[in-house]
Design a protein around this motif. Structure first.
Motif, mmCIF file in Angstrom:
data_model
loop_
_atom_site.group_PDB
_atom_site.id
_atom_site.type_symbol
_atom_site.label_atom_id
_atom_site.label_comp_id
_atom_site.label_asym_id
_atom_site.label_seq_id
_atom_site.Cartn_x
_atom_site.Cartn_y
_atom_site.Cartn_z
ATOM 1 N N LEU A 3 0.729 -1.051 -0.036
ATOM 2 C CA LEU A 3 0.005 0.079 0.145
ATOM 3 C C LEU A 3 0.930 1.110 -0.072
ATOM 4 N N LYS A 4 0.514 2.280 -0.750
ATOM 5 C CA LYS A 4 1.277 3.426 -0.948
ATOM 6 C C LYS A 4 0.541 4.532 -0.106
ATOM 7 N N LYS A 5 1.530 5.056 0.815
ATOM 8 C CA LYS A 5 1.152 5.915 2.028
ATOM 9 C C LYS A 5 1.129 7.222 1.703
ATOM 10 N N VAL A 6 -0.028 8.260 1.790
ATOM 11 C CA VAL A 6 -0.392 9.412 1.553
ATOM 12 C C VAL A 6 -0.654 10.291 2.893
ATOM 13 N N LEU A 7 -0.011 11.075 3.530
ATOM 14 C CA LEU A 7 -0.299 11.859 4.418
ATOM 15 C C LEU A 7 -0.786 13.017 4.178
ATOM 16 N N ILE A 8 -2.041 13.640 4.722
ATOM 17 C CA ILE A 8 -2.399 14.992 4.538
ATOM 18 C C ILE A 8 -2.466 15.658 5.834
ATOM 19 N N LYS A 9 -1.813 16.742 6.177
ATOM 20 C CA LYS A 9 -1.634 17.424 7.356
ATOM 21 C C LYS A 9 -2.389 18.931 6.879
ATOM 22 N N TYR A 10 -3.181 19.135 7.901
ATOM 23 C CA TYR A 10 -3.902 20.525 7.822
ATOM 24 C C TYR A 10 -4.142 21.343 8.952
ATOM 25 N N CYS A 11 -4.461 22.581 8.858
ATOM 26 C CA CYS A 11 -4.531 23.535 9.870
ATOM 27 C C CYS A 11 -5.733 22.928 10.721
ATOM 28 N N PRO A 12 -5.485 23.017 11.946
ATOM 29 C CA PRO A 12 -6.858 22.626 12.798
ATOM 30 C C PRO A 12 -7.605 23.897 13.087
ATOM 31 N N VAL A 13 -7.029 24.963 12.824
ATOM 32 C CA VAL A 13 -7.673 26.243 13.400
ATOM 33 C C VAL A 13 -8.658 26.911 12.318
ATOM 34 N N TRP A 14 -8.009 26.972 11.144
ATOM 35 C CA TRP A 14 -8.406 27.818 10.145
ATOM 36 C C TRP A 14 -9.931 27.120 9.553
ATOM 37 N N ASN A 15 -10.845 27.785 9.035
ATOM 38 C CA ASN A 15 -12.107 27.120 8.547
ATOM 39 C C ASN A 15 -11.715 26.511 7.259
ATOM 40 N N GLY A 16 -12.344 25.506 6.863
ATOM 41 C CA GLY A 16 -12.331 24.795 5.561
ATOM 42 C C GLY A 16 -11.070 23.949 5.338
ATOM 43 N N LYS A 20 -11.494 20.258 3.276
ATOM 44 C CA LYS A 20 -10.646 20.106 2.212
ATOM 45 C C LYS A 20 -9.650 18.793 2.303
ATOM 46 N N ALA A 21 -9.156 18.692 3.440
ATOM 47 C CA ALA A 21 -8.414 17.525 3.799
ATOM 48 C C ALA A 21 -9.018 16.412 3.337
ATOM 49 N N GLU A 43 0.209 22.200 11.777
ATOM 50 C CA GLU A 43 0.724 23.455 12.235
ATOM 51 C C GLU A 43 -0.658 24.510 11.755
ATOM 52 N N LYS A 44 -0.406 25.493 12.482
ATOM 53 C CA LYS A 44 -1.422 26.628 11.811
ATOM 54 C C LYS A 44 -1.066 27.019 10.530
ATOM 55 N N GLY A 45 -1.903 27.150 9.593
ATOM 56 C CA GLY A 45 -1.835 27.411 8.302
ATOM 57 C C GLY A 45 -1.297 26.608 7.276
ATOM 58 N N GLU A 46 -1.100 25.485 7.957
ATOM 59 C CA GLU A 46 -0.553 24.143 7.224
ATOM 60 C C GLU A 46 -1.474 23.382 6.202
ATOM 61 N N PHE A 47 -1.362 23.075 5.161
ATOM 62 C CA PHE A 47 -1.969 22.214 4.445
ATOM 63 C C PHE A 47 -0.871 21.470 3.203
ATOM 64 N N THR A 48 -0.503 20.523 3.930
ATOM 65 C CA THR A 48 0.688 19.696 2.985
ATOM 66 C C THR A 48 0.026 18.202 2.819
#
Length: 78
Positions: A3-16, A20-21, A43-48
């Motif tokens: 299985l190929k692994k994808v990790l989505i990290k998102y900002c928990p503070v900012w709306n949306g 999107k994640a 982290e804050k502002g993160e979407f990687t």
């Protein structure tokens, strides 16, 4: 089968960011089998998005969220 692994990290503070994640996660899982997608707060502002440990999308670099289908295309190209 590996299985190929994808990790989505998102900002928990900012709306949306969380929604999107989840959307990107569903898109990847629907596109092709063989993927594990982990979604977790970052982290804050993160979407990687990382594929097999390598960052393939960073919202702060491109100053936008990924377009529909963009991540699926990137993952397939790697």
């Amino acid at each position: 089968k590996n299985l190929k692994k994808v990790l989505i990290k998102y900002c928990p503070v900012w709306n949306g960011y969380d929604a999107k994640a989840q959307d990107v996660s569903k898109e990847i899982l629907k596109s092709e089998s063989g993927f594990i997608v982990e979604v977790k707060s970052g982290e804050k502002g993160e979407f990687t998005i990382s594929y097999e440990g390598k960052v393939i999308f960073d919202k702060q670099e491109v100053e936008r969220f990924p377009n529909d289908g963009e991540i699926v295309k990137l993952v397939k190209e790697v």
